[in-house]
Design an enzyme around this catalytic site. Sequence first.
Site, PDB file in Angstrom:
ATOM      1  N   ARG A   1       0.831  -1.199   0.000  1.00 40.37           N
ATOM      2  CA  ARG A   1       0.000   0.000   0.000  1.00 40.37           C
ATOM      3  C   ARG A   1       0.867   1.252   0.000  1.00 40.37           C
ATOM      4  O   ARG A   1       1.930   1.279   0.644  1.00 40.37           O
ATOM      5  CB  ARG A   1      -0.857  -0.022   1.269  1.00 40.37           C
ATOM      6  CG  ARG A   1      -1.860   1.107   1.413  1.00 40.37           C
ATOM      7  CD  ARG A   1      -2.912   1.023   0.384  1.00 40.37           C
ATOM      8  NE  ARG A   1      -4.138   1.715   0.772  1.00 40.37           N
ATOM      9  CZ  ARG A   1      -5.157   1.887  -0.066  1.00 40.37           C
ATOM     10  NH1 ARG A   1      -5.093   1.451  -1.307  1.00 40.37           N
ATOM     11  NH2 ARG A   1      -6.260   2.491   0.336  1.00 40.37           N
TER      12      ARG A   1
ATOM     13  N   ASP B   1      -8.148   7.842   0.159  1.00 37.91           N
ATOM     14  CA  ASP B   1      -8.763   6.768   0.947  1.00 37.91           C
ATOM     15  C   ASP B   1      -8.677   7.028   2.454  1.00 37.91           C
ATOM     16  O   ASP B   1      -9.304   6.307   3.240  1.00 37.91           O
ATOM     17  CB  ASP B   1      -8.119   5.411   0.631  1.00 37.91           C
ATOM     18  CG  ASP B   1      -8.714   4.773  -0.616  1.00 37.91           C
ATOM     19  OD1 ASP B   1      -9.618   5.376  -1.221  1.00 37.91           O
ATOM     20  OD2 ASP B   1      -8.267   3.672  -0.994  1.00 37.91           O
TER      21      ASP B   1
ATOM     22  N   GLY C   1     -12.841  -1.923  -7.666  1.00 39.64           N
ATOM     23  CA  GLY C   1     -14.143  -1.332  -7.383  1.00 39.64           C
ATOM     24  C   GLY C   1     -14.253  -0.568  -6.085  1.00 39.64           C
ATOM     25  O   GLY C   1     -15.349  -0.482  -5.508  1.00 39.64           O
ATOM     26  N   GLY C   2     -13.143   0.001  -5.565  1.00 40.87           N
ATOM     27  CA  GLY C   2     -13.233   0.771  -4.324  1.00 40.87           C
ATOM     28  C   GLY C   2     -13.833  -0.099  -3.225  1.00 40.87           C
ATOM     29  O   GLY C   2     -13.547  -1.294  -3.139  1.00 40.87           O
TER      30      GLY C   2
ATOM     31  N   THR D   1      -8.810   0.533 -10.399  1.00 39.30           N
ATOM     32  CA  THR D   1      -8.056  -0.623  -9.926  1.00 39.30           C
ATOM     33  C   THR D   1      -8.124  -1.802 -10.897  1.00 39.30           C
ATOM     34  O   THR D   1      -8.939  -1.824 -11.805  1.00 39.30           O
ATOM     35  CB  THR D   1      -8.576  -1.073  -8.533  1.00 39.30           C
ATOM     36  OG1 THR D   1      -8.628   0.057  -7.703  1.00 39.30           O
ATOM     37  CG2 THR D   1      -7.737  -2.117  -7.890  1.00 39.30           C
TER      38      THR D   1
ATOM     39  N   THR E   1      -3.517  -0.892  -7.875  1.00 39.24           N
ATOM     40  CA  THR E   1      -4.316   0.287  -8.211  1.00 39.24           C
ATOM     41  C   THR E   1      -3.470   1.548  -8.249  1.00 39.24           C
ATOM     42  O   THR E   1      -2.354   1.560  -7.719  1.00 39.24           O
ATOM     43  CB  THR E   1      -5.429   0.457  -7.147  1.00 39.24           C
ATOM     44  OG1 THR E   1      -6.326   1.495  -7.554  1.00 39.24           O
ATOM     45  CG2 THR E   1      -4.875   0.826  -5.783  1.00 39.24           C
TER      46      THR E   1
ATOM     47  N   GLU F   1      -4.023   7.882  -3.957  1.00 38.68           N
ATOM     48  CA  GLU F   1      -4.500   6.917  -2.959  1.00 38.68           C
ATOM     49  C   GLU F   1      -4.828   7.547  -1.609  1.00 38.68           C
ATOM     50  O   GLU F   1      -5.632   7.002  -0.842  1.00 38.68           O
ATOM     51  CB  GLU F   1      -3.430   5.837  -2.755  1.00 38.68           C
ATOM     52  CG  GLU F   1      -3.985   4.489  -2.376  1.00 38.68           C
ATOM     53  CD  GLU F   1      -4.695   3.845  -3.546  1.00 38.68           C
ATOM     54  OE1 GLU F   1      -5.895   3.551  -3.400  1.00 38.68           O
ATOM     55  OE2 GLU F   1      -4.068   3.637  -4.589  1.00 38.68           O
TER      56      GLU F   1
ATOM     57  N   SER G   1      -7.595   0.457   2.901  1.00 43.36           N
ATOM     58  CA  SER G   1      -7.999  -0.028   1.574  1.00 43.36           C
ATOM     59  C   SER G   1      -9.185  -0.974   1.705  1.00 43.36           C
ATOM     60  O   SER G   1      -9.511  -1.450   2.794  1.00 43.36           O
ATOM     61  CB  SER G   1      -6.831  -0.773   0.938  1.00 43.36           C
ATOM     62  OG  SER G   1      -7.231  -1.409  -0.247  1.00 43.36           O
ATOM     63  N   SER G   2      -9.795  -1.261   0.559  1.00 43.02           N
ATOM     64  CA  SER G   2     -10.841  -2.287   0.487  1.00 43.02           C
ATOM     65  C   SER G   2     -10.402  -3.468  -0.364  1.00 43.02           C
ATOM     66  O   SER G   2     -11.196  -4.388  -0.598  1.00 43.02           O
ATOM     67  CB  SER G   2     -12.104  -1.702  -0.134  1.00 43.02           C
ATOM     68  OG  SER G   2     -12.566  -0.631   0.639  1.00 43.02           O
TER      69      SER G   2
HETATM   70  N1  GLU Z   1      -8.391   2.849  -3.273  1.00 36.66           N
HETATM   71  C1  GLU Z   1      -9.223   1.700  -3.351  1.00 36.66           C
HETATM   72  C2  GLU Z   1      -8.901   0.750  -2.240  1.00 36.66           C
HETATM   73  O1  GLU Z   1      -7.774   0.605  -1.870  1.00 36.66           O
HETATM   74  C3  GLU Z   1      -9.049   0.983  -4.616  1.00 36.66           C
HETATM   75  C4  GLU Z   1      -9.424   1.852  -5.751  1.00 36.66           C
HETATM   76  C5  GLU Z   1     -10.630   1.410  -6.415  1.00 36.66           C
HETATM   77  O2  GLU Z   1     -10.786   0.223  -6.682  1.00 36.66           O
HETATM   78  O3  GLU Z   1     -11.415   2.281  -6.721  1.00 36.66           O
HETATM   79  O4  GLU Z   1      -9.755   0.120  -1.736  1.00 36.66           O
END
Ligand code: GLU
Length: 610
Positions: free
Chosen positions: A111, A459, A501-502, A417, A435, A456, A480-481
């Site tokens: 990360r 987030d 997908g966040g 991502t 990502t 990033e 993160s997700s």
């Molecule tokens: N920043 C997101 C995360 O770490 C990933 C970015 C995304 O998939 O939009 O969860």
Amino acid sequence: MPHLGRRLAAVTAALAMSVTTGAMSPASADPRHTDKNPTATGYGGAVSTVDPEASAAAIEVLRKGGNAVDAAVAAAATLGVTEPYSAGIGGGGYFVYYDAKSGKVSTIDGRETAPAGIKPDAFIDPATNKPYRFTPELVTSGVSVGVPGTPATWERALERWGTLSLGDALKPAIKVADRGFVVDDTFRNQTKDNQARFEAFTSTKDLYLQGGKLPEVGSVFKNHDLADTYRMLARDGMDAFYNGPLADEIAKTVQSPPKSPDTTLPVPVGSMTAEDLANYKAVDQDPTHVNYRGYDVYGMAPSSSGGTTVGESLNILDVFDLPGLKADQPAVLHHYLEASALAFADRGKYVGDPAFVNVPTKELTDPIFGKERACQLDPNHAAAKPVLPGDVANYDASCPAKPAALADEKDTENISTTNMTVSDKWGNVVEYTLTIEQTGGSGMVVPGRGFLLNNELTDFSAVYSATDPNRIEPGKRPRSSMSPTILLEDGKPFLALGSPGGSTIITTVLQTIVNRIDLGMSTPDAIAAPRASQRNTASVTAEPAFIDKYGAALTSRFGHKLTPSGDSFTSASEIGAATAIEFLEDGRTLAAAEPVRRGGGSAMVVKPEK
Ligand code: GLU
């Protein structure tokens, strides 16, 4: 649009010929890969990514005797060329590895980190004393750029488990960057969605809007700057990224973005220094682990919330006999949505970077905690959202009184991502999500280096609170997700999967597991099925096809509210773009990608079944 690549293949073969010069005439021996198949079954190793060039790079490495880790790095570097708006060396990610010899799952946390000089009020505009807006200020800025972790992840993965040198693993990507890839609808549309941001920087305009124009579908896109950067890393190692001239240039880009003279975008500057880059470390981590209906499910521990949130949701669902409800799909989906909301409540309260805050990973993935949280899941009614978090300091699987609801929160995470799944003939498996955050990251290409920097740090929680585990702190990883996940059955791989997908990454992975295990779908069907995402908000975000199929039942029988998915930034209505590999009982390997979302993905195997 399904199988866009296949329809393009004929056009592009002709076009590729037309731009190919004498110097590149061996192109026929090294064809551009445009043909996409969302599933492939066979032996000898397999790969699933969103892109046929990346999948072909992995297969090339596997064919030549490389292992899954070598192939994953080769594919990731190729995605840096062909999917540059989703991932690349300017970003970060999480790498999960199953080692066939030891039977062990290990992970690397790559990360991005906040620079040492970041302040708690970094997201407050000094000119107005008010928080920056997410768009346009934070998204396109130096202040949101984290120290990239992807180069260190590749280096660490190869060092721990690979057989190739970094130089050899980068070779396929260098080839693709030099000879070019064929532009498809997705690449053009993503460029178009980012046009104003890309025009804001001279370096980005020069690379992605050549001649001031969007790349044409079917044309060949080359990135010699990135090929040169990769060549430098191949020669000098990742030290050349984190120390030396490139580190200085990255810091300069963040502190003094290369703004076009005529842009009206504000572009707040960041504080990253070359020292921040020199101090970056990818971290070896133990995976999270839960057992779901007999499968051992391994995921990514914090700083990602993926492993704890997927894991907790599965522990909640394990309390209910969902396979017994299989004939009643809306009932199974109701349980999935409600479990996810409960786990998201705990994600918000407890999960941040464990190097900075005390994250109760063990408790969140404890089946007894899951059992107690399951008391809040009413099999017949959707709870009022948001639901309250549980108490990790005090639980015993008994049912506590129902807590009162909180105020609703807005979810600001965006969708971008990329994800890949790779296996080899020895049975090793890689699940890797990487990502640059937003599609197009910060919008800033490091001048002359051919790659975009991430954004990033968006987030981190937008509003600073001293009790929030995801508050901004110097050197910290934003929560993160990303949820790269590997499931074992009797110690052997059963399924590996992940998605972009966040924060919907968590629900896409969870829903795909429920589809596969509880609803008994095949893995390709589990991926293709319409998706919905309940992240502890008043309304469930759902793809239009999900609403068409299940909306009436979920609303009238259970009281869910459903809102069609759609991102104000791209107007896309898709949730996720998953990849997976299933290890079939008869020894074959089934690689699966999206048949439709993001233009369809690319699954390949080394030896296709006859
Ligand atoms: N920043 C997101 C995360 O770490 C990933 C970015 C995304 O998939 O939009 O969860």
